[in-house]
Write a protein that holds these residues in place. Structure first.
Motif, PDB file in Angstrom:
ATOM      1  N   ILE A  81      19.057 -15.824 -25.580  1.00  0.00           N
ATOM      2  CA  ILE A  81      20.089 -16.166 -24.600  1.00  0.00           C
ATOM      3  C   ILE A  81      21.127 -17.043 -25.296  1.00  0.00           C
ATOM      4  CG2 ILE A  81      20.552 -17.349 -22.424  1.00  0.00           C
ATOM      5  CD1 ILE A  81      17.586 -16.649 -21.666  1.00  0.00           C
ATOM      6  N   PRO A  82      22.302 -16.479 -25.612  1.00  0.00           N
ATOM      7  CA  PRO A  82      23.305 -17.243 -26.363  1.00  0.00           C
ATOM      8  C   PRO A  82      23.872 -18.420 -25.565  1.00  0.00           C
ATOM      9  CG  PRO A  82      23.868 -14.894 -26.293  1.00  0.00           C
ATOM     10  CD  PRO A  82      22.756 -15.114 -25.312  1.00  0.00           C
ATOM     11  N   LEU A  83      24.227 -19.480 -26.288  1.00  0.00           N
ATOM     12  CA  LEU A  83      24.981 -20.571 -25.662  1.00  0.00           C
ATOM     13  C   LEU A  83      26.253 -19.974 -25.070  1.00  0.00           C
ATOM     14  CD1 LEU A  83      24.681 -23.326 -28.418  1.00  0.00           C
ATOM     15  CD2 LEU A  83      23.172 -22.889 -26.471  1.00  0.00           C
ATOM     16  N   GLY A  84      26.687 -20.510 -23.949  1.00  0.00           N
ATOM     17  CA  GLY A  84      27.875 -19.979 -23.283  1.00  0.00           C
ATOM     18  C   GLY A  84      27.542 -18.920 -22.239  1.00  0.00           C
ATOM     19  N   SER A  85      26.282 -18.503 -22.182  1.00  0.00           N
ATOM     20  CA  SER A  85      25.877 -17.551 -21.141  1.00  0.00           C
ATOM     21  C   SER A  85      25.861 -18.236 -19.775  1.00  0.00           C
ATOM     22  CB  SER A  85      24.455 -17.026 -21.402  1.00  0.00           C
ATOM     23  OG  SER A  85      24.352 -16.433 -22.659  1.00  0.00           O
ATOM     24  N   VAL A  86      26.017 -17.437 -18.750  1.00  0.00           N
ATOM     25  CA  VAL A  86      25.680 -17.880 -17.391  1.00  0.00           C
ATOM     26  C   VAL A  86      24.493 -17.044 -16.950  1.00  0.00           C
ATOM     27  CG1 VAL A  86      26.432 -18.102 -15.009  1.00  0.00           C
ATOM     28  CG2 VAL A  86      28.051 -18.557 -16.863  1.00  0.00           C
ATOM     29  N   LEU A  87      23.422 -17.741 -16.600  1.00  0.00           N
ATOM     30  CA  LEU A  87      22.193 -17.062 -16.188  1.00  0.00           C
ATOM     31  C   LEU A  87      22.095 -17.016 -14.667  1.00  0.00           C
ATOM     32  CD1 LEU A  87      19.620 -18.694 -18.621  1.00  0.00           C
ATOM     33  CD2 LEU A  87      20.364 -16.305 -18.628  1.00  0.00           C
ATOM     34  N   GLU A  88      21.619 -15.892 -14.179  1.00  0.00           N
ATOM     35  CA  GLU A  88      21.261 -15.803 -12.762  1.00  0.00           C
ATOM     36  C   GLU A  88      19.752 -15.642 -12.668  1.00  0.00           C
ATOM     37  OE1 GLU A  88      23.545 -13.619  -9.584  1.00  0.00           O
ATOM     38  OE2 GLU A  88      21.708 -12.395  -9.686  1.00  0.00           O
ATOM     39  N   PHE A  89      19.139 -16.471 -11.826  1.00  0.00           N
ATOM     40  CA  PHE A  89      17.702 -16.421 -11.587  1.00  0.00           C
ATOM     41  C   PHE A  89      17.455 -15.821 -10.208  1.00  0.00           C
ATOM     42  CE2 PHE A  89      16.192 -18.899 -15.151  1.00  0.00           C
ATOM     43  CZ  PHE A  89      17.364 -19.502 -15.581  1.00  0.00           C
ATOM     44  N   ARG A  90      16.510 -14.911 -10.139  1.00  0.00           N
ATOM     45  CA  ARG A  90      16.068 -14.381  -8.848  1.00  0.00           C
ATOM     46  C   ARG A  90      14.610 -14.784  -8.696  1.00  0.00           C
ATOM     47  NH1 ARG A  90      18.736  -8.911 -10.967  1.00  0.00           N
ATOM     48  NH2 ARG A  90      20.881  -9.654 -10.906  1.00  0.00           N
ATOM     49  N   ALA A  91      14.352 -15.655  -7.755  1.00  0.00           N
ATOM     50  CA  ALA A  91      13.012 -16.233  -7.598  1.00  0.00           C
ATOM     51  C   ALA A  91      12.541 -16.048  -6.168  1.00  0.00           C
ATOM     52  CB  ALA A  91      13.046 -17.718  -7.948  1.00  0.00           C
ATOM     53  N   ARG A  92      11.227 -15.932  -6.005  1.00  0.00           N
ATOM     54  CA  ARG A  92      10.704 -15.650  -4.671  1.00  0.00           C
ATOM     55  C   ARG A  92       9.277 -16.175  -4.502  1.00  0.00           C
ATOM     56  NH1 ARG A  92      10.448 -12.102  -8.259  1.00  0.00           N
ATOM     57  NH2 ARG A  92      12.610 -11.568  -8.010  1.00  0.00           N
ATOM     58  N   ILE A  93       8.906 -16.342  -3.265  1.00  0.00           N
ATOM     59  CA  ILE A  93       7.495 -16.554  -2.927  1.00  0.00           C
ATOM     60  C   ILE A  93       6.860 -15.184  -2.789  1.00  0.00           C
ATOM     61  CG2 ILE A  93       5.893 -17.357  -1.155  1.00  0.00           C
ATOM     62  CD1 ILE A  93       7.983 -19.452  -0.367  1.00  0.00           C
ATOM     63  N   ASP A  94       5.775 -14.954  -3.527  1.00  0.00           N
ATOM     64  CA  ASP A  94       5.042 -13.692  -3.378  1.00  0.00           C
ATOM     65  C   ASP A  94       4.006 -13.787  -2.263  1.00  0.00           C
ATOM     66  OD1 ASP A  94       6.342 -12.234  -5.482  1.00  0.00           O
ATOM     67  OD2 ASP A  94       5.301 -13.551  -6.885  1.00  0.00           O
ATOM     68  N   GLY A  95       3.523 -14.992  -2.015  1.00  0.00           N
ATOM     69  CA  GLY A  95       2.554 -15.179  -0.945  1.00  0.00           C
ATOM     70  C   GLY A  95       1.857 -16.526  -1.079  1.00  0.00           C
ATOM     71  N   VAL A  96       1.056 -16.848  -0.077  1.00  0.00           N
ATOM     72  CA  VAL A  96       0.363 -18.137  -0.069  1.00  0.00           C
ATOM     73  C   VAL A  96      -1.121 -17.947   0.228  1.00  0.00           C
ATOM     74  CG1 VAL A  96       2.448 -19.358   0.673  1.00  0.00           C
ATOM     75  CG2 VAL A  96       0.816 -18.592   2.378  1.00  0.00           C
ATOM     76  N   VAL A  97      -1.904 -18.864  -0.300  1.00  0.00           N
ATOM     77  CA  VAL A  97      -3.323 -18.979   0.047  1.00  0.00           C
ATOM     78  C   VAL A  97      -3.595 -20.469   0.235  1.00  0.00           C
ATOM     79  CG1 VAL A  97      -5.712 -18.626  -0.665  1.00  0.00           C
ATOM     80  CG2 VAL A  97      -3.962 -16.961  -1.327  1.00  0.00           C
ATOM     81  N   ARG A  98      -3.899 -20.874   1.450  1.00  0.00           N
ATOM     82  CA  ARG A  98      -4.056 -22.296   1.763  1.00  0.00           C
ATOM     83  C   ARG A  98      -2.822 -23.056   1.272  1.00  0.00           C
ATOM     84  NH1 ARG A  98      -8.840 -20.151   0.537  1.00  0.00           N
ATOM     85  NH2 ARG A  98      -8.818 -20.700  -1.677  1.00  0.00           N
ATOM     86  N   ARG A  99      -3.005 -24.076   0.401  1.00  0.00           N
ATOM     87  CA  ARG A  99      -1.835 -24.849  -0.085  1.00  0.00           C
ATOM     88  C   ARG A  99      -1.199 -24.205  -1.307  1.00  0.00           C
ATOM     89  NH1 ARG A  99      -4.239 -29.767  -1.996  1.00  0.00           N
ATOM     90  NH2 ARG A  99      -2.126 -30.259  -2.631  1.00  0.00           N
ATOM     91  N   LYS A 100      -1.741 -23.113  -1.791  1.00  0.00           N
ATOM     92  CA  LYS A 100      -1.249 -22.495  -3.027  1.00  0.00           C
ATOM     93  C   LYS A 100      -0.122 -21.513  -2.724  1.00  0.00           C
ATOM     94  CE  LYS A 100      -5.418 -21.149  -4.126  1.00  0.00           C
ATOM     95  NZ  LYS A 100      -6.573 -20.600  -4.852  1.00  0.00           N
ATOM     96  N   VAL A 101       0.972 -21.687  -3.437  1.00  0.00           N
ATOM     97  CA  VAL A 101       2.151 -20.831  -3.238  1.00  0.00           C
ATOM     98  C   VAL A 101       2.395 -20.076  -4.546  1.00  0.00           C
ATOM     99  CG1 VAL A 101       4.534 -20.754  -2.462  1.00  0.00           C
ATOM    100  CG2 VAL A 101       3.089 -22.696  -1.802  1.00  0.00           C
ATOM    101  N   TYR A 102       2.244 -18.762  -4.466  1.00  0.00           N
ATOM    102  CA  TYR A 102       2.408 -17.906  -5.645  1.00  0.00           C
ATOM    103  C   TYR A 102       3.861 -17.434  -5.704  1.00  0.00           C
ATOM    104  CZ  TYR A 102      -2.650 -17.900  -6.019  1.00  0.00           C
ATOM    105  OH  TYR A 102      -3.957 -18.294  -6.160  1.00  0.00           O
ATOM    106  N   THR A 103       4.496 -17.661  -6.855  1.00  0.00           N
ATOM    107  CA  THR A 103       5.920 -17.351  -6.998  1.00  0.00           C
ATOM    108  C   THR A 103       6.168 -16.550  -8.278  1.00  0.00           C
ATOM    109  OG1 THR A 103       6.471 -19.303  -8.317  1.00  0.00           O
ATOM    110  CG2 THR A 103       6.478 -19.581  -5.920  1.00  0.00           C
TER     111      THR A 103
END
Ligand SMILES: CCCCCCCC(=O)SCCNC(=O)CCNC(=O)[C@H](O)C(C)(C)COP(=O)(O)OP(=O)(O)OC[C@H]1O[C@@H](n2cnc3c(N)ncnc32)[C@H](O)[C@@H]1OP(=O)(O)O
Length: 186
Positions: free
Chosen positions: A111-133
């Protein structure tokens, strides 16, 4: 990709809380002094986020020269931090604060300096207090921009916490909380 990450069988997929912003709207920073997203943190990465569809968010990072690792490219730790922030922000859809328990990154392309990055992030699901992303990053501006080429991926386990969690470190806090949810509940 070489990840051994697997989602558990008892995973459930929650609905976003009603006060989570609508798709396309800006997400509030979770803490103004945060190194990842805070607007009162001169040393920070000043990432910004918008709600996506459902449990997804999109984030933006400008890869400044100060983030250099190898010659001309982003430092791996900076990319990891950006994923941590993006996946943590996705957890805002739950309406309760979280911290990172486990994070694993695949570095797919330089990833070269000067790039603009876009992140796509999500919750896949939960189990009790655990959040899988999970999340991906693409370069949307800069010398090697290509929105169809994934330059990094991440999986992360976040744990929901109560305000007790940050009570233990309250005496070290630098600044006042300014946001109604997220980890600002110190
Ligand atoms: C809006 C927010 C954006 C935030 C972006 C930035 C996020 C951050 O960087 S936060 C800072 C970095 N993280 C931290 O400082 C956290 C430090 N760690 C801790 O405080 C604790 O280990 C903590 C809270 C994660 C877990 O401790 P605790 O609350 O006692 O949970 P515990 O009872 O041990 O475990 C709960 C469950 O999670 C699982 N678990 C806990 N840690 C892990 C781990 N690292 N890997 C896998 N599973 C884990 C346990 O196995 C248990 O599972 P089950 O429900 O199936 O039995």
């Amino acid at each position: 990709m070489s990840s051994t990450w697997t989602l558990p069988d008892d995973l459930t997929v929650p609905e976003p809380v009603e006060f989570f912003p609508a798709a396309g709207e800006k997400l509030p920073q979770h803490w103004s002094k945060c190194f990842g997203c805070g607007d009162d943190q001169p040393a920070g990465m000043a990432m910004s986020f918008r709600a996506g569809n459902g449990l997804e968010v999109t984030g933006r990072l400008e890869v400044a020269k100060k983030y250099q690792g190898g010659p001309g490219v982003i430092h791996g730790g900076i990319l990891s931090t950006a994923f941590d922030e993006a996946q943590g922000m996705a957890c805002m859809a739950l309406g309760s604060p979280v911290v990172t328990g486990h994070l694993e990154i695949d570095f797919a392309r330089p990833i070269p300096l000067g790039s603009v990055l876009e992140f796509r992030a999500r919750i896949d699901g939960v189990v009790r207090r655990k959040v899988y992303t999970s999340a991906e990053a693409v370069i949307v501006e800069g010398p090697t921009a290509d929105p169809d080429t994934v330059v990094g991926t991440s999986r992360g386990l976040f744990l929901t916490i109560t305000s007790e969690h940050f009570a233990k470190t309250k005496e070290f806090v630098d600044g006042e909380p300014t946001s109604p949810f997220g980890t600002s509940s110190v």
